[in-house]
Structure formats: structure tokens, C-alpha cells
Design an enzyme around this catalytic site. Structure first.
Site, PDB file in Angstrom:
ATOM      1  CD  GLU A 279      67.027  27.966  69.541  1.00  0.00           C
ATOM      2  OE1 GLU A 279      67.740  28.900  69.149  1.00  0.00           O
ATOM      3  OE2 GLU A 279      65.777  27.931  69.337  1.00  0.00           O
TER       4      GLU A 279
ATOM      5  CG  MET B 162      44.929  11.496  76.404  1.00  0.00           C
ATOM      6  SD  MET B 162      44.197   9.837  76.518  1.00  0.00           S
ATOM      7  CE  MET B 162      45.595   8.811  76.063  1.00  0.00           C
TER       8      MET B 162
ATOM      9  CE  LYS C 158      80.442  36.880  70.565  1.00  0.00           C
ATOM     10  NZ  LYS C 158      79.613  37.687  69.624  1.00  0.00           N
TER      11      LYS C 158
ATOM     12  CG  PHE D 157      70.408  41.889  71.745  1.00  0.00           C
ATOM     13  CD1 PHE D 157      69.070  42.072  71.406  1.00  0.00           C
ATOM     14  CD2 PHE D 157      71.185  41.054  70.959  1.00  0.00           C
ATOM     15  CE1 PHE D 157      68.528  41.448  70.292  1.00  0.00           C
ATOM     16  CE2 PHE D 157      70.649  40.421  69.839  1.00  0.00           C
ATOM     17  CZ  PHE D 157      69.317  40.621  69.502  1.00  0.00           C
ATOM     18  CD  GLN D 158      69.757  36.997  70.708  1.00  0.00           C
ATOM     19  OE1 GLN D 158      70.899  36.553  70.626  1.00  0.00           O
ATOM     20  NE2 GLN D 158      68.818  36.703  69.804  1.00  0.00           N
TER      21      GLN D 158
END
Length: 583
Positions: free
Chosen positions: A51, A481, A163, A113-114
Site C-alpha cells: 500500500e 547520506m 463495509k 478484525f483489521q
């Protein structure tokens, strides 16, 4: 009016808003949306491998096309994985709409969940965010989200959709955009401010046009107006990292980039100027250096669409709240109306010529090793010889600064980099997004051997969509760097900055179906670059460069522009503890 599911309403909104590409990754909380997108005739979905990659692809797409980038991810880890890219877009003012799935409304707050508090998590790293609980309100929210993302100072907007809202139905008609009660960005400058700015510029003897990413965000016309104003005034022009390309690098009036790794002439001109016209920049700490020593004898005008950026770090004499393009247009019209001519700036340009004579971007050639600066310079020359449109993205580190110094940009939207957040892992997915939006361009990600590994999994995305992206790795086997700062601040104690187990980048690329090229020495540089550019598909180049090269010139953290270092021998152990805290 026929009713549609929330998922279908969302997709209808995307179509109405002209969205052509969505970067995303499916999951349980967005399955209704993915079903609505199935075989869609006008919206192309790009399946990423992570993602974070989706957000950076959307940034690259937005930055290179001027259109908003769109991201679609699931709830919980899908949303949290997107947070780095959302923050990056906020700091660099990139228009982006991130659509996240959420658990059903009745489960919010139950540690389902999630489940993650996406609105809470993104509240301080997005321009605005929404949790939509009613499908009847979804269309209005989505249209408003795009309006907010693309107007004023652009930025990322998050739309969190549970959802059950995606499944529930509601009537849909394209909503009319209403005037928001509190969100009304000022695009037109106050006439008195424009008047004062023109007169201050006309009277200046040592002016500098200090430009930033706001010029590019304003659109191509703003870059054209900047060039016209520079021609009318004869003033020198410098730019931040994010503003490269707004003014042509080939112009005699171009001083190069300013700031920590900017040119000697740009930084000294800022220090000695009697007037600084700041156009779409924000006086970032990497530009100003020590604030009490920054441009001490200059008057300052600041043009910015974001009122909160004015007087935030540097007090200015004249604030101009407006869209950069609109303000420049007004200034040019008034300049011509009043018959102003160029001031005699010959003495000013003579002083600038003395600073230019330092040749601050010169570098030593070290025999059998490829100097990274030479690799960038040769890449630039090879790209120009193709006669094609070239878009450059970078990861973050030494290679980023070398690219900014040694690759000349003539037009806006051709240079994509992470400036504010400094996100390792940005460049490669941004190149994929840019290539998706500009299929006829040569898109090259200039990377380091450490940062390219942050999102290396997106090799699969480029392969799947047959995108001819090029990756040009400056491989010095260090986090370059970090190593340079350890040399500067910690007496060369290189704690965990050496990469002892690098992959074989050529074989790794080949495993994904890419062409792999390794460049070992200076004698192979020209042919290796040419092979990369001549190859039709995606290419990864492992260019082995001098391991201990440092990026110069530089202004150490906490130092003034006048304390600029040109000689690598000046570097070791010179910083105070107070300055170390600013690194």
C-alpha cells in the site's frame, strides 16, 4: 431516481470526476468496491504489491500529470501502510484522494478484525479526512474530497468507508459543489499587495527570485509567467528542491538550487540580496540554515496560497496570499502598465559571476572509480540526446542531491522527489505512477542501493503492466547520506550505515523479467547508459560508484549560508552538539 450501492456510487463519482487510474490493493473491507470496479470500461486499476507503493505511485502520477492521484486500500494494515505516503503528499503539497475501507459501522470501536482508527491516525497527516456512515452522503463527500485535494494548497484527503456503507443503497445524482462555510482558499491577491510588490521589485538593486514547488503546483502557466517576470526584471532566479524545472536550467539567469546542497552562487546571492521575492516556497530549514543569519539585509516578499506558511519561520515585509500563477499574472500586467524597465543590475551580476567562478559543483575524478556526479552528468547528456520527454524521479539520499545538482531541468513536472518528508522508497513507485500517466515518456528513477530496497517489490507491478520504467542505481554499498553525516558529526564512526549483504540487483531484476545491466568502471558508463535508454522494456542498472564520495557543496546544520563548505577536507568533526541536534 434509481438506487445504487455505496460501492457503485463511489465508482460513479470517480467517473464523474474524470478519474482514469486508481492505485490499490484489495482486502476484505473493500471487496464491494473492487466488485464494482470489475472490468470497468474507463477506470484502470493498478494492482500494487504494497500500500505504501500505491500512495507513492499516486503521487508520481499527480506530480507528473497535474491530475489528482487516487488510492484504494483496505482497512487496518491497508490504511496504516498508506500513512507514510499520505504524510509525504501533505508535506510536498500533492493532490491525492485516499479511499480506505473500514469495518462495518456497528463494529467500529470494538477492536474488530483489521480495524484501525483511520480517521484518528490520519487526522494530522492529511489535509482533511472523512468517515462516511450514510451512503446517501457518500457522493457529496467524495466530490468535496476531490475539491479540497486539488484547490488551495493541494494535499491528500482520506475518505474512510465502512463495509456496510459500501453495500447499502441510496439514490445517486451528481452533486452540485456547494460553497464551503470555512474552506475558501484565497486565489486572487489583494491589489494593494501587488502594487507594493511591483514597486519594491522595480526599486531593488540586488533582487533574487526565490521559487518553490508552489510554482509547479499552480500549473504550467505559472512557470511560463515566472520566466516572463524574470525576463522583464533581469533578476537572478534560484529554486528549492521541489521547484526545479519551473525555470530553465539553461538560462543565464539561473543560479541553481539553493539550500544545504545548493550552489555557492545561489546561497551567497540570497545572503547578499536587498530584496527576496519568495514565490511558492516556504523558507524550509534546509533552505534558510541559521535563521538569525538568513538574508540579514534584505526585504522579503512572500507569495503563497497557504496563509499559514507566511511568517511561520521567517518574518517577511510583504505577505501576498494568492495562487502563484494569479499573483505573477497581476504583477506582470502592472509592471508593463507602469512602464517599468529593467534596473541596471550589472554590479549585482558581477558579484554573482565571482561566486560562480568558485565552480561549486565541480568534483574530483578518481581514476578507476566512477564518480557519482559524473554518472548523473553522463545520464543527463544521454537523455537529452534522445530528443524524447524525460521524467526523473529519485529516492532519498546523496543520489537525490547529486541528481538535483547535475541533471538540468527545462520544464515543470519532470522532476519528482520527496522533499519535505524525505521518504526512502518514494522514487521507484513514483516512477511507475509517472510512467502510467505519461506512457510516451522515458521515466527514470535515480536511486541508491539502500533506498531502492524500500519498495523493491514493485518490480512486479511494472512487469505486470508492461511499464518501461528505468532504475539507475548509484551503488556505493552505503547508506550514503547517513555515512556522510557520521563522517561530519561522529568522527567517521560508521554505525550501521554500511550494507554488508546487498542483493545482486541484476539477477533480482531478471527474476522479475527486467533487463539487468551492471556498470563497473568509467569505460562502461556511456555504453551502459545507452543500452538502458535503448531497451524497450523495464531496466535496472547497477552502477558501481566511488564508495566514499561526499555530496558537496553543503551547509552544515545550524550554520549560515556564508559557512558553506566546498572542500571535502573541511568535513570531519566540525559540528557542535547543538548543531548535531538539527541533523
Amino acid at each position: 431516481m434509481a438506487e445504487k450501492s455505496g460501492a457503485d456510487i463511489l465508482v460513479e463519482c470517480l467517473v464523474d470526476l474524470g478519474v482514469e487510474v486508481v492505485f490499490g490493493y484489495p482486502g476484505g473491507a473493500v471487496l464491494p468496491i473492487y466488485d464494482a470496479l470489475y472490468n470497468h470500461p474507463t477506470i484502470r486499476h493498478v494492482l500494487v504489491r504494497h500500500e505504501q507503493g500505491a500512495t507513492h505511485m499516486a503521487e508520481g502520477y499527480a506530480r507528473s500529470t497535474g491530475k489528482p492521484g487516487v488510492v484504494l486500500v483496505t482497512s487496518g494494515p491497508g490504511a496504516t501502510n498508506a500513512v507514510t505516503g499520505i504524510t509525504d503528499a501533505l508535506l510536498d503539497s500533492i493532490p491525492m484522494v485516499v479511499i480506505t475501507g473500514q469495518v462495518p459501522t456497528q463494529l467500529i470501536g470494538t477492536d474488530a478484525f483489521q480495524e484501525a482508527d483511520t480517521v484518528g491516525i490520519t487526522r494530522h497527516c492529511s489535509k482533511h479526512n472523512y468517515l462516511v456512515k450514510d451512503p446517501a452522503k457518500l457522493a457529496g463527500v467524495v466530490h468535496e474530497a476531490f475539491h479540497i485535494a486539488t484547490t488551495g494548497r493541494p494535499g491528500p484527503v482520506v475518505v474512510d468507508i465502512p463495509k456496510n456503507v459500501q453495500i447499502a443503497t441510496a439514490p445517486y445524482a451528481r452533486p452540485e459543489l456547494k460553497v464551503h462555510a470555512s474552506y475558501r482558499p484565497q486565489t486572487k491577491a489583494d491589489a494593494a499587495a501587488i502594487d507594493a510588490a511591483v514597486e519594491m521589485l522595480a526599486a531593488a538593486e540586488r533582487p533574487v527570485l526565490y521559487t518553490g514547488g508552489g510554482v509547479i503546483n499552480s500549473g504550467p502557466q505559472a512557470s511560463a509567467l515566472l520566466r516572463e517576470l524574470a525576463a522583464l526584471t533581469g533578476a537572478p532566479v534560484t529554486s528549492t528542491l521541489m521547484g526545479l524545472g519551473a525555470f530553465p536550467a539553461s538560462s543565464d539567469q539561473w543560479l541553481g538550487m539553493l539550500g544545504m546542497h545548493g550552489t555557492y552562487e545561489a546561497n551567497w546571492a540570497m545572503n547578499q540580496a536587498d530584496l527576496i521575492l519568495c514565490i511558492g516556497a516556504r523558507f524550509d530549514d534546509r533552505v534558510t540554515g541559521r535563521l538569525d543569519a538568513f538574508a540579514p539585509n534584505s526585504r522579503k516578499i512572500h507569495i503563497d496560497i497557504d496563509r499559514s506558511s507566511i511568517n511561520k519561520t521567517v518574518d517577511v515585509d510583504l505577505p501576498v496570499v494568492a495562487d502563484v500563477g494569479s499573483a505573477l499574472d497581476d504583477m506582470i500586467a502592472l509592471w508593463k502598465q507602469r512602464g517599468h524597465q529593467q534596473q541596471d543590475l550589472s554590479d549585482w551580476w558581477s558579484r554573482i559571476a565571482q561566486w560562480r567562478a568558485k565552480r561549486s559543483l565541480s568534483y574530483p575524478e578518481t581514476g578507476p572509480e566512477i564518480m557519482p556526479q559524473r554518472a548523473i552528468a553522463d545520464l543527463y547528456q544521454a537523455c537529452m540526446s534522445t530528443g524524447r520527454d524525460v521524467i526523473i524521479t529519485t529516492e532519498v539520499g546523496q543520489h537525490q542531491m547529486w541528481a538535483a545538482q547535475h541533471f538540468g531541468f527545462e520544464a515543470p513536472n519532470k522532476w519528482l522527489t520527496s522533499g519535505g518528508l524525505g521518504t526512502m522508497g518514494y522514487g521507484f513507485p513514483a516512477a511507475i505512477g509517472a510512467q502510467m500517466g505519461n506512457p510516451d515518456s522515458i521515466t527514470i528513477c535515480i536511486a541508491g542501493d539502500a533506498s531502492i530496497q524500500m519498495n523493491i517489490q514493485e518490480l512486479g507491478t511494472a512487469t505486470q503492466y508492461r511499464l518501461p520504467v528505468k532504475i539507475f542505481i548509484l551503488n556505493n554499498e552505503y547508506m550514503g547520506m547517513v555515512r556522510q553525516w557520521q563522517e561530519l558529526t561522529y568522527e567517521s564512526r560508521y554505525s550501521n550505515s554500511y550494507s554488508e549483504s546487498l542483493p545482486d540487483f541484476v539477477k533480482l531484476g531478471e527474476a522479475y523479467g527486467w533487463t539487468g545491466i551492471r556498470i563497473e568502471g568509467p569505460e562502461d558508463l556511456e555504453s551502459g547508459i545507452r543500452q538502458m535508454l535503448d531497451t524497450a522494456g523495464p531496466v535496472i542498472v547497477d552502477c558501481r560508484v566511488a564508495k566514499l564520495s561526499n555530496c558537496f557543496p553543503m551547509i552544515p546544520s545550524g550554520a549560515a549560508h556564508t559557512d558553506m563548505l566546498l572542500d571535502p577536507n573541511q568535513i570531519a568533526g566540525i559540528m557542535s552538539d547543538e548543531a548535531k541536534a538539527l541533523v
